[in-house]
Enzyme design. Structure first.
Site, PDB file in Angstrom:
ATOM      1  N   CYS A 131     -10.852 -13.315  10.340  1.00  0.00           N
ATOM      2  CA  CYS A 131      -9.446 -13.702  10.383  1.00  0.00           C
ATOM      3  C   CYS A 131      -8.557 -12.607   9.822  1.00  0.00           C
ATOM      4  CB  CYS A 131      -9.264 -15.007   9.606  1.00  0.00           C
ATOM      5  SG  CYS A 131      -7.556 -15.534   9.511  1.00  0.00           S
ATOM      6  N   CYS A 134      -5.669 -13.746   7.725  1.00  0.00           N
ATOM      7  CA  CYS A 134      -5.992 -14.148   6.352  1.00  0.00           C
ATOM      8  C   CYS A 134      -6.243 -12.934   5.462  1.00  0.00           C
ATOM      9  CB  CYS A 134      -7.249 -15.015   6.315  1.00  0.00           C
ATOM     10  SG  CYS A 134      -7.336 -16.247   7.600  1.00  0.00           S
ATOM     11  N   ASP A 135      -6.949 -11.938   5.986  1.00  0.00           N
ATOM     12  CA  ASP A 135      -7.488 -10.887   5.115  1.00  0.00           C
ATOM     13  C   ASP A 135      -6.945  -9.484   5.379  1.00  0.00           C
ATOM     14  OD1 ASP A 135      -9.140 -12.829   3.945  1.00  0.00           O
ATOM     15  OD2 ASP A 135     -10.599 -12.633   5.565  1.00  0.00           O
TER      16      ASP A 135
END
Ligand code: NDP
Length: 310
Positions: A131, A134-135
């Protein structure tokens, strides 16, 4: 006992919840570990009708959840540990508690597929990710890799160029599965480099607890190369979350549930919608559409039962 329990809180589950709630069935939505499903892991959604400028995936999910709650849907955090579909009411075990329901709507979606390399799992959250949204921000001004050749890989790569100094897209073939518009956009981005006909042999370095590089193999020339990257974003598709139903419902060879006549499964009273039963379209709007179908069929099913009991 519940009339309707919905497993999954992505686009399909929440649409089913809106329809079931408006039919006054007071559905319970069991949200699962990946709350909000895949849309909550994405950025701009440009193809959901009604949003000419696009909408952020998490925002779209939040709207759907509020809409379902407004009509009386209830939500429970947690995952379903077991499901007994052998008799009605069906019994689900959620967070150690038994929940019984007349109707079950399965909208448990699909989860990211991993490469299966040694040490890959141990590095998830330490440089290995599925993701970018997300990261990605953890890798400012660093070189990162994306594995895959589909739309997700293109989307992740483009998103990552906001932070990373260079993004290498590693794809096992010489043709992309991604749509032309996405590939063209990625090609126009100077930070993105394509590494074709290539597979990842090794992600280093599990012993250091962080990603330091990848060992690559060109599948045509067999040449082995070593690249220093700080993160590996794996974007090689998804697997349906159907292990609970193995042996109870019909599935195809890859585990996708088989539905017939709309959202029905082989067990009367069990319906399935969204990515858990769709390996072809896998769009937010088709997931929403099938969620609507599942809830409407559930409502008709309960009505016809009540009618025949009279
Ligand atoms: P896809 O299944 O479309 O693509 C997966 C990619 O990963 C393929 O290129 C495949 O290679 C590769 N792959 C699969 N397994 C491996 C492996 N073990 N090792 C190396 N590579 C592997 O999945 P996506 O997640 O990209 O897309 C899913 C759906 O979502 C699609 O319908 C897509 O169009 C849609 N989508 C749409 C977006 C948008 O419109 N904005 C954004 C993101 C997704 P190969 O090609 O050789 O099989």
């Amino acid at each position: 006992m519940r009339d309707v329990v919905i497993i999954g809180s992505g686009c399909a589950g929440l649409t089913a919840a809106i329809y079931a709630a408006r039919a006054n069935l007071k559905p319970l939505v069991i949200e699962g570990v990946e709350t909000g499903g895949q849309l909550s892991l994405t950025t701009l959604v440009e193809n959901f009708p009604g949003f000419p400028e696009g909408i952020q995936g998490p925002e779209l999910i939040e709207h759907m959840k509020k809409q379902a709650a407004r009509f009386g849907a209830e939500f429970q955090a947690g995952d379903v540990a077991a499901a007994d579909l052998s008799k009605r009411p069906f019994t689900l075990t959620v967070e150690g508690k038994a929940e019984q329901t007349r109707i079950l709507i399965i909208a448990s979606g699909a989860s990211a597929r991993w490469l299966g390399l040694e040490g890959e799992r141990s590095l998830i959250g330490k440089g290995v990710s599925s993701c970018a949204t997300c990261d990605g921000a953890f890798f400012r001004e660093q070189r990162v890799a994306v594995v895959g050749g589909g739309d997700t890989a293109m989307e992740e790569a483009m998103f990552l160029t906001r932070f990373a100094s260079q993004v290498d897209v590693i794809h096992r073939r010489d043709q992309f599965r991604a749509s032309k518009i996405m590939v063209d956009r990625a090609h126009q981005n100077e930070k993105i480099h394509f590494v074709m006909n290539t597979v990842v042999e090794e992600i280093q370095d599990p012993s250091r607890g962080e990603v330091t590089g990848v060992k690559l193999r060109n599948v045509q020339t067999k040449e082995i190369t070593q690249e220093a990257v700080s993160a590996v974003f794996v974007a090689i598709g998804h697997v349906p979350n159907t292990s609970l139903f193995r042996g109870q419902l019909d599935m195809d060879a890859d585990g996708y549930l088989i539905t017939r006549q709309g959202a029905g499964t082989k067990v009367p009273g069990v319906f399935a919608c969204g990515d858990v039963q769709d390996r072809v379209f896998r769009q937010a709007v088709t997931a929403a559409g099938s969620g609507c179908m599942a809830a409407m069929e559930a409502e008709r099913f309960l009505e016809s039962e009540a009618h025949s009991a009279q």
